[in-house]
Design an enzyme around this catalytic site. Structure first.
Site, PDB file in Angstrom:
ATOM      1  N   HIS A  65       0.829  -1.213   0.000  1.00  0.00           N
ATOM      2  CA  HIS A  65       0.000   0.000   0.000  1.00  0.00           C
ATOM      3  C   HIS A  65       0.861   1.259   0.000  1.00  0.00           C
ATOM      4  CE1 HIS A  65       0.059   1.498   4.265  1.00  0.00           C
ATOM      5  NE2 HIS A  65       0.252   0.230   4.585  1.00  0.00           N
ATOM      6  N   ASP A 177       5.887   3.516   6.468  1.00  0.00           N
ATOM      7  CA  ASP A 177       4.661   2.708   6.436  1.00  0.00           C
ATOM      8  C   ASP A 177       3.705   3.375   5.453  1.00  0.00           C
ATOM      9  OD1 ASP A 177       2.378   1.233   6.916  1.00  0.00           O
ATOM     10  OD2 ASP A 177       2.089   1.975   8.947  1.00  0.00           O
ATOM     11  N   GLU A 213      -5.197   1.520   2.581  1.00  0.00           N
ATOM     12  CA  GLU A 213      -4.994   0.448   3.557  1.00  0.00           C
ATOM     13  C   GLU A 213      -5.186   0.964   4.976  1.00  0.00           C
ATOM     14  OE1 GLU A 213      -2.613  -2.113   6.360  1.00  0.00           O
ATOM     15  OE2 GLU A 213      -2.474   0.030   5.938  1.00  0.00           O
ATOM     16  N   GLU A 214      -4.724   2.191   5.224  1.00  0.00           N
ATOM     17  CA  GLU A 214      -4.740   2.737   6.581  1.00  0.00           C
ATOM     18  C   GLU A 214      -6.152   2.987   7.108  1.00  0.00           C
ATOM     19  OE1 GLU A 214      -2.295   2.858   8.494  1.00  0.00           O
ATOM     20  OE2 GLU A 214      -0.467   2.955   7.302  1.00  0.00           O
ATOM     21  N   ASP A 236       4.176  -5.267   3.831  1.00  0.00           N
ATOM     22  CA  ASP A 236       3.919  -4.129   4.713  1.00  0.00           C
ATOM     23  C   ASP A 236       5.051  -4.063   5.721  1.00  0.00           C
ATOM     24  OD1 ASP A 236       2.607  -1.991   6.015  1.00  0.00           O
ATOM     25  OD2 ASP A 236       0.645  -2.910   5.714  1.00  0.00           O
ATOM     26  N   HIS A 323       4.217   4.951  12.636  1.00  0.00           N
ATOM     27  CA  HIS A 323       3.229   6.028  12.697  1.00  0.00           C
ATOM     28  C   HIS A 323       3.765   7.233  13.468  1.00  0.00           C
ATOM     29  CE1 HIS A 323      -0.743   3.844  11.473  1.00  0.00           C
ATOM     30  NE2 HIS A 323       0.279   3.498  10.717  1.00  0.00           N
TER      31      HIS A 323
END
EC number: 3.4.11.-
Length: 358
Positions: A65, A177, A213-214, A236, A323
């Protein structure tokens, strides 16, 4: 890693891609992979799909992603301060004191998020965890009219998209990410074609830069609907445990620079996982093992459940401080992931059977 491939990765980190606002990074992907693919398209959801190989061969989908967590402008007050809601999962404390970017139709508008200085905080405020409702973006505007000349409701926001080199081939910055995973699946197609040579790939490879995706694995679900893969590998990031405060008893022993992380568990087809490890051993690609006893919180989750079921694998990239503005990964790890994926694609044949126990 080729210089062009490294430049592509650096550009990806510097390109904004909050969930639902992936157009800029998909254009970057298209520009990089088009010379190497048989076909490149972007579907109505925004997934970029690059294809190569025998259209009559088994359909292999590699999914990484491209979207990152971000924010979304929702209000501008009379003094020109900008308020935003979140896209994806944020720890609000990660936002205090950060340089930010608002991405408008005309380009980037620099902004900052902070709070009043510690000198002015009372005892109660010093003990309190700051909530998102108490934060705002300062763009330097003097009133709402001046701010609204450049910024519109619904414009996406990211952390300042800068990457910093660290020691031992590590790099740090926001968006690892999962622009790392996105990079590996796109780069894997180029490498797989090189490995196949003039004979071409026996499989029909689809390298997919998935979206959203998130916020619920949305792009992988719709992309699988269009491709109908027989085999799929999601790529991922995963939590590295080689830093203080991370419990290896829970997370496993996952190290930056240790190579691709190959997962096993109920969400993973056992034969796909075994094939990945066999190929890594045969080609001297370092790798790490990990286990997850539930449905994964990434694209592998929905890929496995597509249609009548898809033989699904999960390869992950170790990531520290996920994150945040300082996510850290190893350049060596993403290089090895791309190499492993390319080997898997180059080895896949029509006679391969991934039926468990078969």
């Amino acid at each position: 890693m080729q210089d062009k491939a490294r430049a592509f990765f650096d550009q990806a980190i510097a390109t904004p891609s909050p969930s639902g606002y992936e157009e800029r990074i998909q254009q970057l992907n298209r520009d990089y992979i088009t010379p190497h693919a048989d076909r490149v398209r972007i579907d109505v959801h925004g997934n970029l799909i690059a294809e190569s190989g025998d259209v009559d061969g088994p359909r292999l989908m590699l999914a990484g992603h491209c979207d990152q967590i971000g924010m979304l402008v929702s209000y501008i007050d009379e003094n020109g301060f900008v308020y935003a809601q979140t896209i994806g999962g944020w720890d609000p404390q990660q936002l205090i004191g950060q340089a930010m970017s608002i991405w408008t139709q005309a380009g980037e508008v620099p902004a900052v998020i902070s709070r009043k200085p510690i000198h002015l905080l009372n005892d109660q405020e010093r003990k309190k965890v700051v909530s998102l409702d108490e934060m705002w973006l300062d763009v330097g505007a003097t009133n709402d009219q001046q701010a609204a000349e450049k910024i519109r409701i619904g414009d996406p926001v990211t952390l300042d998209l800068r990457m910093r080199p660290l020691m031992n081939s590590l790099v740090s910055g926001p968006g690892m990410d999962n622009k790392t995973g996105m990079w590996t699946v796109i780069e894997a197609l180029r490498r797989a074609k090189e490995l196949a040579g003039t004979d071409g790939l026996a499989c029909h490879l689809h390298s997919v830069s998935t979206v959203q995706e998130e916020i619920g694995l949305r792009g992988a679900k719709t992309a699988a609907g269009g491709i109908d893969p027989s085999v799929a590998i999601a790529v991922d990031v995963t939590h590295a445990s080689d830093c203080p405060t991370i419990d290896k008893n829970k997370q496993g022993d996952i190290r930056l620079g240790g190579g691709p992380v190959i997962f096993r568990g109920p969400n993973i087809n056992p034969k796909v996982a075994a094939r990945l490890m066999e190929l890594a051993d045969a080609n001297e690609i370092p790798y790490q093992r990990a286990a997850i006893g539930r449905a994964t919180p990434n694209d592998a989750n929905v890929l496995q459940l597509h249609g009548a079921g898809v033989a699904t694998g999960l390869v992950a990239i170790p990531n520290r401080y996920m994150h945040s503005a300082v996510e850290a990964i190893s350049i060596d790890d993403i290089d090895h992931v791309a190499q492993l994926l390319a080997r898997f694609a180059a080895a896949l044949k029509s006679e391969d059977d991934f039926t468990p126990g078969g």
